[in-house]
Motif scaffolding. Structure first.
Motif, short mmCIF file in Angstrom:
data_model
loop_
_atom_site.label_atom_id
_atom_site.label_comp_id
_atom_site.label_asym_id
_atom_site.label_seq_id
_atom_site.Cartn_x
_atom_site.Cartn_y
_atom_site.Cartn_z
N THR A 204 17.34 4.91 12.11
CA THR A 204 18.06 4.06 12.87
C THR A 204 18.53 4.61 14.36
OG1 THR A 204 20.28 4.85 11.66
CG2 THR A 204 19.17 2.85 10.80
N VAL A 205 18.70 5.96 14.29
CA VAL A 205 18.80 6.45 15.48
C VAL A 205 17.89 5.85 16.73
CG1 VAL A 205 17.41 8.55 15.43
CG2 VAL A 205 19.74 8.70 16.75
N LEU A 206 16.82 5.66 16.40
CA LEU A 206 15.88 5.19 17.46
C LEU A 206 16.33 3.83 18.08
CD1 LEU A 206 12.61 5.33 15.78
CD2 LEU A 206 13.47 7.02 16.82
N HIS A 207 16.91 2.87 17.50
CA HIS A 207 17.17 1.70 18.36
C HIS A 207 18.73 2.18 18.93
CE1 HIS A 207 19.28 -2.42 18.22
NE2 HIS A 207 18.37 -2.42 19.01
N ARG A 208 19.47 2.79 18.18
CA ARG A 208 20.83 3.27 18.69
C ARG A 208 20.40 4.00 20.04
NH1 ARG A 208 22.96 6.94 15.39
NH2 ARG A 208 21.52 6.82 13.75
N ALA A 228 17.33 12.65 28.91
CA ALA A 228 18.29 13.80 28.40
C ALA A 228 19.13 13.33 27.33
CB ALA A 228 18.60 14.70 29.31
N GLU A 229 19.93 12.22 27.64
CA GLU A 229 20.83 11.84 26.53
C GLU A 229 20.26 11.56 25.36
OE1 GLU A 229 24.42 10.13 27.77
OE2 GLU A 229 24.76 9.29 26.13
N MET A 230 19.16 10.59 25.44
CA MET A 230 18.31 10.09 24.29
C MET A 230 17.86 11.23 23.73
SD MET A 230 16.13 6.93 25.95
CE MET A 230 15.61 6.43 24.26
N VAL A 231 17.29 12.06 24.17
CA VAL A 231 16.75 13.53 23.32
C VAL A 231 17.86 13.90 22.57
CG1 VAL A 231 15.91 15.79 23.71
CG2 VAL A 231 14.95 14.03 25.04
N GLN A 232 18.85 14.30 23.08
CA GLN A 232 20.23 14.90 22.53
C GLN A 232 20.50 14.07 21.22
OE1 GLN A 232 23.78 15.21 24.88
NE2 GLN A 232 23.49 17.46 24.50
N ASP A 241 11.49 14.11 14.79
CA ASP A 241 10.53 14.99 15.63
C ASP A 241 10.01 14.29 17.06
OD1 ASP A 241 8.73 16.98 16.74
OD2 ASP A 241 7.53 16.93 14.84
N ILE A 242 10.60 14.56 17.93
CA ILE A 242 10.18 13.65 19.22
C ILE A 242 8.78 13.81 19.62
CG2 ILE A 242 10.69 13.09 21.59
CD1 ILE A 242 13.76 13.85 20.64
N ASP A 243 8.04 12.76 19.67
CA ASP A 243 6.76 12.79 20.27
C ASP A 243 7.05 12.42 21.97
OD1 ASP A 243 3.94 12.47 21.19
OD2 ASP A 243 3.51 10.58 19.77
#
Lengths: 286, 286
Positions: A204-208, A228-232, A241-243
């Motif tokens: 659910t973090v994706l949409h948040r 940067a804030e999205m990565v964090q 695991d971010i692509d």
């Protein structure tokens, strides 16, 4: 009363059915899918019913658009359930060709759309959009629809297909349709079924992160800061695991260092949870 | 009485005209050309009239299929003469788009047909058959013909288009038509106009070498032997500069070391006379 759904497995039979409809002047709407239907697919059918007299849905897990180490073999399939759902949704013709029917011999013809197919998923999945463009073009030749409906979850796919249709003057109108989400915000996807319970929760973090990105855009933050804030945010979920996470112009998908009023852009991401790779995005105009 | 030829320059106008014809159930035949018409083109129209109710000819010198050092700029053009000839031949709709009409923005979509597009002219003219496949696909989307007519002088082009049509299930039937020759055997070509008188005279060796090759095939000679004799024959003409001479299977265009009964093959050649590159071929079944 529910309309009767007719299921056809061959190109020849589908063409015969459609020829009759075309002579009657019916407007043909087409919803291409890989099956394992969910509310997202059904919303495309719903949209198609607004403007079309006859709805064709295809279910075809297209091997051309999967890489050698991707999930073609294990991609979820349940034709019986799909057929019931399609019938209830109001599909008239369900086209379910085998791989042998679609590709009786090795396909030699390949369609490449340069530019829009290169960043994002194009970088992570080499050849993917060639496979998409080629099969969609073939399906367009088979169905010859007046309108074709695609979900904006695959925003880059929509951009690729719109570019191809424009370049090759394909006589079809592409209708992009909004992302459909679960109640907790996760974008509907056939691949969600792969997720273990803890992965599902963390996803659910994706949409948040996308909503937060939109807020930050509204506050005038720069793309690099937002990214940067999205990565964090996403890295706070231990299974994520971010692509990629990118903010690009839409539909051209070119880099964006700063943003100006009236700019249409997409915030797009792909994140793995275990073996499952999820994508999501948000398209907005400043 | 001669039918009236209607000339249209835009995709929109052509589609409007064709829509009316299609509603009337007319069978649409399509003859795509680059103009500067000759008897070869007119024979395609003649063939189209046998099976079709409405004949569309396009004249478009397609920049995509010319290499950077090729003859796009100086390719012969004479639209007024072409228009008269098309009218006399029985063309109903003459589609003469500008480059800007066909490609209003840079084309990002490219169609590649691997295999058949690789030997022969594919080797001498990198990218040529991508340009051909892409423009022909676009023209098919614009015209949506029932039948399309191509000259066998471009035998490899026919093979490429047939492969593309099969792979992408394009709803058109491709009709290859025999090569039309001058009385001395030279294959008709818009590029023949480039030839200086002495080049023109020597160019008859191409057809003579092909006829000789067929004799030798009949005598049971091997492809390598036949090829050697053709090279020798052509080199006797001092202005001839051989690009390629090959004997391949048809339509797959794969190498052929020996020949067996029932084998369909093509003897194909490209030879330069000064700046002019001529091609010719002979398709036969043993």
């Amino acid at each position: 009363m529910m309309k009767t759904l007719q299921q056809v497995e061959t190109i020849g039979e589908l063409r015969r059915e459609l020829k009759a409809a075309r002579i009657q002047g019916k407007r043909i709407g087409f919803v291409p899918t890989m099956g394992y239907l969910h509310e997202g697919h059904l919303s495309l059918v719903e949209q198609a019913k607004q403007t079309c007299d006859l709805i064709v849905m295809s279910i075809f897990v297209n091997p051309l658009q999967f890489g050698p180490n991707e999930d073609f073999e294990r991609y979820p399939r349940d034709l019986e359930r799909d057929s019931r759902m399609a019938a209830t949704a109001g599909v008239d013709l369900l086209f379910t060709p085998s791989v042998e029917e679609m590709y009786p011999t090795a396909v030699k013809t390949n369609i490449t759309v340069s530019g829009v197919s290169e960043p994002l998923c194009g970088r992570s999945r080499p050849g993917h959009f060639d496979g998409v463009a080629t099969v969609v073009m073939k399906l367009f030749q088979i169905v010859q629809p007046d309108f074709a409906f695609f979900g904006q979850k695959d925003a880059q796919q929509v951009a690729v297909i719109e570019q191809m249709v424009r370049d090759l003057s394909v006589p079809v109108e592409i209708i992009p349709c909004p992302i459909v989400r679960e109640s907790d915000g996760l974008a509907m996807s056939s691949r969600n079924v792969y997720l273990a319970p803890e992965e599902r929760k963390q996803a659910t973090v994706l949409h948040r992160s996308l909503r937060r990105a939109k807020e930050l855009l509204g506050d005038g933050k720069l793309p690099a800061e937002i990214r940067a804030e999205m990565v964090q945010m996403i890295q706070q979920e231990p299974l994520a695991d971010i692509d990629y996470i990118e903010i690009l112009t839409y539909p051209d998908l070119t880099p964006l260092d700063s943003v100006s009023s009236g700019q249409k852009l997409v915030i797009a991401l792909a994140v793995r949870f275990g073996r499952t790779r999820l994508i999501d995005n948000l398209i907005t105009t400043l």
